[in-house]
Write an enzyme that holds these catalytic residues in place. Structure first.
Site, PDB file in Angstrom:
ATOM      1  CB  THR A 132     -23.264  23.343  31.777  1.00  0.00           C
ATOM      2  OG1 THR A 132     -24.158  24.248  31.140  1.00  0.00           O
ATOM      3  CG2 THR A 132     -22.608  24.072  32.937  1.00  0.00           C
ATOM      4  CG  ASP A 133     -24.449  25.682  26.992  1.00  0.00           C
ATOM      5  OD1 ASP A 133     -24.926  25.627  28.139  1.00  0.00           O
ATOM      6  OD2 ASP A 133     -25.171  25.770  25.976  1.00  0.00           O
ATOM      7  CD  GLU A 134     -26.889  27.496  32.360  1.00  0.00           C
ATOM      8  OE1 GLU A 134     -26.750  28.204  33.360  1.00  0.00           O
ATOM      9  OE2 GLU A 134     -27.919  26.860  32.113  1.00  0.00           O
ATOM     10  CE1 TYR A 156     -25.512  23.535  37.064  1.00  0.00           C
ATOM     11  CE2 TYR A 156     -25.916  25.026  35.215  1.00  0.00           C
ATOM     12  CZ  TYR A 156     -25.596  23.764  35.701  1.00  0.00           C
ATOM     13  OH  TYR A 156     -25.341  22.730  34.815  1.00  0.00           O
ATOM     14  CE  LYS A 160     -21.419  21.277  35.930  1.00  0.00           C
ATOM     15  NZ  LYS A 160     -21.366  19.839  36.324  1.00  0.00           N
TER      16      LYS A 160
HETATM   17  P1  NAD Z   1     -30.009  16.159  37.512  1.00  0.00           P
HETATM   18  O1  NAD Z   1     -30.293  17.234  38.488  1.00  0.00           O
HETATM   19  O2  NAD Z   1     -31.140  15.481  36.834  1.00  0.00           O
HETATM   20  O3  NAD Z   1     -29.119  15.012  38.192  1.00  0.00           O
HETATM   21  C1  NAD Z   1     -28.098  15.278  39.116  1.00  0.00           C
HETATM   22  C2  NAD Z   1     -27.830  13.993  39.905  1.00  0.00           C
HETATM   23  O4  NAD Z   1     -26.748  14.247  40.805  1.00  0.00           O
HETATM   24  C3  NAD Z   1     -29.025  13.532  40.753  1.00  0.00           C
HETATM   25  O5  NAD Z   1     -29.235  12.159  40.590  1.00  0.00           O
HETATM   26  C4  NAD Z   1     -28.596  13.860  42.185  1.00  0.00           C
HETATM   27  O6  NAD Z   1     -29.169  12.987  43.143  1.00  0.00           O
HETATM   28  C5  NAD Z   1     -27.085  13.693  42.077  1.00  0.00           C
HETATM   29  N1  NAD Z   1     -26.371  14.433  43.131  1.00  0.00           N
HETATM   30  C6  NAD Z   1     -26.523  15.740  43.481  1.00  0.00           C
HETATM   31  N2  NAD Z   1     -25.703  16.039  44.502  1.00  0.00           N
HETATM   32  C7  NAD Z   1     -25.000  14.909  44.796  1.00  0.00           C
HETATM   33  C8  NAD Z   1     -23.986  14.588  45.733  1.00  0.00           C
HETATM   34  N3  NAD Z   1     -23.528  15.491  46.620  1.00  0.00           N
HETATM   35  N4  NAD Z   1     -23.493  13.328  45.749  1.00  0.00           N
HETATM   36  C9  NAD Z   1     -23.938  12.397  44.871  1.00  0.00           C
HETATM   37  N5  NAD Z   1     -24.907  12.638  43.962  1.00  0.00           N
HETATM   38  C10 NAD Z   1     -25.419  13.885  43.920  1.00  0.00           C
HETATM   39  O7  NAD Z   1     -29.015  16.815  36.454  1.00  0.00           O
HETATM   40  P2  NAD Z   1     -28.751  16.468  34.916  1.00  0.00           P
HETATM   41  O8  NAD Z   1     -29.563  17.380  34.096  1.00  0.00           O
HETATM   42  O9  NAD Z   1     -28.824  14.996  34.717  1.00  0.00           O
HETATM   43  O10 NAD Z   1     -27.240  16.953  34.801  1.00  0.00           O
HETATM   44  C11 NAD Z   1     -26.162  16.052  34.973  1.00  0.00           C
HETATM   45  C12 NAD Z   1     -24.857  16.770  34.687  1.00  0.00           C
HETATM   46  O11 NAD Z   1     -24.861  17.299  33.371  1.00  0.00           O
HETATM   47  C13 NAD Z   1     -24.622  17.974  35.613  1.00  0.00           C
HETATM   48  O12 NAD Z   1     -23.268  18.008  35.976  1.00  0.00           O
HETATM   49  C14 NAD Z   1     -24.983  19.178  34.762  1.00  0.00           C
HETATM   50  O13 NAD Z   1     -24.239  20.307  35.148  1.00  0.00           O
HETATM   51  C15 NAD Z   1     -24.586  18.699  33.384  1.00  0.00           C
HETATM   52  N6  NAD Z   1     -25.337  19.291  32.262  1.00  0.00           N
HETATM   53  C16 NAD Z   1     -26.701  19.291  32.236  1.00  0.00           C
HETATM   54  C17 NAD Z   1     -27.393  19.809  31.132  1.00  0.00           C
HETATM   55  C18 NAD Z   1     -28.900  19.816  31.048  1.00  0.00           C
HETATM   56  O14 NAD Z   1     -29.453  20.436  30.137  1.00  0.00           O
HETATM   57  N7  NAD Z   1     -29.614  19.126  31.907  1.00  0.00           N
HETATM   58  C19 NAD Z   1     -26.671  20.334  30.056  1.00  0.00           C
HETATM   59  C20 NAD Z   1     -25.268  20.334  30.123  1.00  0.00           C
HETATM   60  C21 NAD Z   1     -24.624  19.791  31.224  1.00  0.00           C
HETATM   61  O1  DAU Z   2     -27.221  24.999  28.939  1.00  0.00           O
HETATM   62  C1  DAU Z   2     -27.135  23.860  29.741  1.00  0.00           C
HETATM   63  C2  DAU Z   2     -27.899  24.107  31.019  1.00  0.00           C
HETATM   64  O2  DAU Z   2     -29.267  24.137  30.671  1.00  0.00           O
HETATM   65  C3  DAU Z   2     -27.625  23.071  32.099  1.00  0.00           C
HETATM   66  O3  DAU Z   2     -26.293  23.168  32.479  1.00  0.00           O
HETATM   67  C4  DAU Z   2     -28.523  23.311  33.304  1.00  0.00           C
HETATM   68  O4  DAU Z   2     -28.353  22.280  34.253  1.00  0.00           O
HETATM   69  C5  DAU Z   2     -29.962  23.345  32.857  1.00  0.00           C
HETATM   70  O5  DAU Z   2     -30.799  23.663  33.955  1.00  0.00           O
HETATM   71  C6  DAU Z   2     -30.161  24.321  31.710  1.00  0.00           C
HETATM   72  O6  DAU Z   2     -30.131  25.699  32.172  1.00  0.00           O
HETATM   73  P1  DAU Z   2     -31.241  26.736  31.678  1.00  0.00           P
HETATM   74  O7  DAU Z   2     -31.310  27.852  32.616  1.00  0.00           O
HETATM   75  O8  DAU Z   2     -31.053  27.061  30.246  1.00  0.00           O
HETATM   76  O9  DAU Z   2     -32.505  25.746  31.808  1.00  0.00           O
HETATM   77  P2  DAU Z   2     -33.989  25.945  32.317  1.00  0.00           P
HETATM   78  O10 DAU Z   2     -34.714  24.705  31.940  1.00  0.00           O
HETATM   79  O11 DAU Z   2     -34.053  26.386  33.724  1.00  0.00           O
HETATM   80  O12 DAU Z   2     -34.521  27.135  31.395  1.00  0.00           O
HETATM   81  C7  DAU Z   2     -34.451  27.109  29.979  1.00  0.00           C
HETATM   82  C8  DAU Z   2     -34.905  28.470  29.474  1.00  0.00           C
HETATM   83  O13 DAU Z   2     -36.308  28.592  29.710  1.00  0.00           O
HETATM   84  C9  DAU Z   2     -34.258  29.629  30.192  1.00  0.00           C
HETATM   85  O14 DAU Z   2     -34.027  30.698  29.272  1.00  0.00           O
HETATM   86  C10 DAU Z   2     -35.289  30.064  31.230  1.00  0.00           C
HETATM   87  C11 DAU Z   2     -36.611  29.718  30.555  1.00  0.00           C
HETATM   88  N1  DAU Z   2     -37.700  29.307  31.461  1.00  0.00           N
HETATM   89  C12 DAU Z   2     -37.454  28.329  32.354  1.00  0.00           C
HETATM   90  C13 DAU Z   2     -38.447  27.891  33.208  1.00  0.00           C
HETATM   91  C14 DAU Z   2     -38.178  26.813  34.230  1.00  0.00           C
HETATM   92  C15 DAU Z   2     -38.955  29.883  31.324  1.00  0.00           C
HETATM   93  O15 DAU Z   2     -39.171  30.760  30.460  1.00  0.00           O
HETATM   94  N2  DAU Z   2     -39.943  29.450  32.148  1.00  0.00           N
HETATM   95  C16 DAU Z   2     -39.739  28.494  33.102  1.00  0.00           C
HETATM   96  O16 DAU Z   2     -40.698  28.168  33.855  1.00  0.00           O
END
Ligand code: NAD
Ligand code: DAU
Length: 350
Positions: A132-134, A156, A160
């Site tokens: 992730t970019d975080e 988190y 990562k």
């Molecule tokens: P998600 O929470 O929807 O999915 C995570 C999956 O991992 C789930 O299916 C969960 O059951 C599985 N999991 C968790 N712990 C496990 C374990 N111990 N063993 C096996 N499986 C396990 O998350 P997502 O949004 O699909 O993110 C997927 C990947 O992409 C993550 O690594 C996250 O850091 C990265 N990512 C997410 C975002 C975003 O915006 N959602 C952005 C950049 C990177």
């Molecule tokens: O940047 C990539 C990341 O983006 C991923 O690696 C993470 O898995 C994913 O959860 C996400 O992180 P954020 O913290 O950016 O996502 P979130 O959806 O929790 O929140 C997005 C923005 O919105 C953040 O600035 C917090 C704000 N927010 C979030 C929630 C849930 C609100 O203002 N209200 C809310 O109820």
């Protein structure tokens, strides 16, 4: 077209991004084995349309389970392991980070150790870490690039970052062929409702207030999940071993503006009588340690691999809103069984 890569292990393939990637891989004719623990955010139903495909196998197991992993990887050969498995919700990590450390760091270490054996059996094997970019923290102006320093702020992001450091250490120390991707915020169909976009859509559809943390001026850089998966596929096929690629679609906007875009789509698709969904917006207590801004410079993947995001932001967002309108039974089940939309991450404040 013939692909050199044929057999994939996709860990975390029942999650939001993983399930989109599995679908794409099956469409491309790959043989896909998913290992997923099905935590609160994983769902086998997300893979319904590929479950009966002859090239698909599923194991409901954890990447932390040594016994399963040893048994599973013995004798078998794969071309790549793509690791999506993670604890991914920032507010949940602020509430309690224990599982984040276990899955996002210890789990990655276990997969890396097993990958050394997979590499011995197949010299073209590669390990792709989805990150992730975080991990780069927050950036006031300009954009993160592959040269940005790791400076994670939330538990988190720190977990990562730990996983990423281990991945690179296995490349340097053991010569394990690895690639890391760092993507910005994804939106799209079937995302777990603890994340901003689905949470707002689902709350709006229930006529509940839309919580905006702090003043709503924080900025996130949004990308459609399908564009993210296309980028991962390209990296899997053509990415350079030992490299890191940042992925983003140049849609960096304030949270309040994102909320208004969602409300505009809803006003269009399912108008309320005499009012806008914007009336439901409510500013609430800020997230502790809230990162102000993320922004990605994806020149490397664009220039070196020719990737381009294809989905227009406004169109993609409206399609996503439509998906939630048309799939009420799916998210209602999630709200009932896994997460009911409550605020997380404020209990530990000192
Ligand atoms: P998600 O929470 O929807 O999915 C995570 C999956 O991992 C789930 O299916 C969960 O059951 C599985 N999991 C968790 N712990 C496990 C374990 N111990 N063993 C096996 N499986 C396990 O998350 P997502 O949004 O699909 O993110 C997927 C990947 O992409 C993550 O690594 C996250 O850091 C990265 N990512 C997410 C975002 C975003 O915006 N959602 C952005 C950049 C990177
Ligand atoms: O940047 C990539 C990341 O983006 C991923 O690696 C993470 O898995 C994913 O959860 C996400 O992180 P954020 O913290 O950016 O996502 P979130 O959806 O929790 O929140 C997005 C923005 O919105 C953040 O600035 C917090 C704000 N927010 C979030 C929630 C849930 C609100 O203002 N209200 C809310 O109820």
């Amino acid at each position: 077209m013939e692909y050199k890569i044929k057999k994939l292990i996709v860990t975390g393939g029942a999650g939001f991004i993983g399930s989109h990637f599995v679908r794409l891989s099956i469409e491309k004719g790959f043989n896909v084995t998913v290992i997923d623990k099905l935590t609160y955010s994983g769902s086998l139903e997300a893979l319904n349309d590929v479950r009966n495909n002859k090239n698909f196998k599923f194991y409901k197991e954890s990447i932390l389970d040594d016994k399963f992993l040893l048994e599973f990887f013995r004798e078998k050969q794969y071309d790549a392991l793509i690791n999506f498995a993670a604890e991914t919700h920032v507010d949940r990590s602020i509430e309690n980070s224990a599982d984040f450390v276990l899955t996002n760091i210890v789990g990655v270490q276990k997969l890396l150790d097993l990958s050394i054996d997979l590499h011995k059996k197949n010299q073209s094997f590669k390990f792709i870490q989805i990150s992730t970019d975080e991990v780069f923290g927050s950036i006031k102006s300009g954009s993160f690039s592959e040269n940005s320093k790791y400076k994670p702020n939330s538990p988190y992001a720190a977990s990562k970052a730990g996983g990423d450091h281990l991945v690179l250490s296995y490349y340097k120390t053991y010569g394990l062929p690895v690639i890391i991707t760092n993507c910005s915020n994804n939106y799209g169909n079937n995302q777990f409702p603890e994340k901003f976009v689905p949470l707002l859509i689902i709350k709006a559809l229930q006529n509940l207030y839309l919580p905006i943390y702090g003043n709503g001026n924080q900025m996130r850089d949004w990308i459609n999940v399908k564009d993210h998966c296309d980028a991962i596929m390209l990296i899997l096929e053509q990415g350079v071993i030992g490299e890191q690629y940042l992925i983003g679609a140049d849609n960096c906007i304030r949270n309040i503006d994102m909320a208004e875009k969602i409300c505009n789509s809803l006003d269009d698709l399912l108008p309320l009588k005499n009012k806008s969904y914007k009336n439901l917006i409510k500013f609430v207590t800020d997230r502790p340690g809230h990162d102000y801004r993320y922004s990605i410079n994806s020149n490397k993947i664009k220039n070196e691999l020719g990737w381009r995001p294809k989905i227009d932001f406004d169109r993609g967002l409206k399609e996503t809103v439509k998906w939630y309108l048309n799939n009420k039974t799916i998210w209602e089940k999630t709200l009932k069984e896994n997460y009911s939309g409550q605020r997380l991450g404020l209990n530990k404040l000192i």
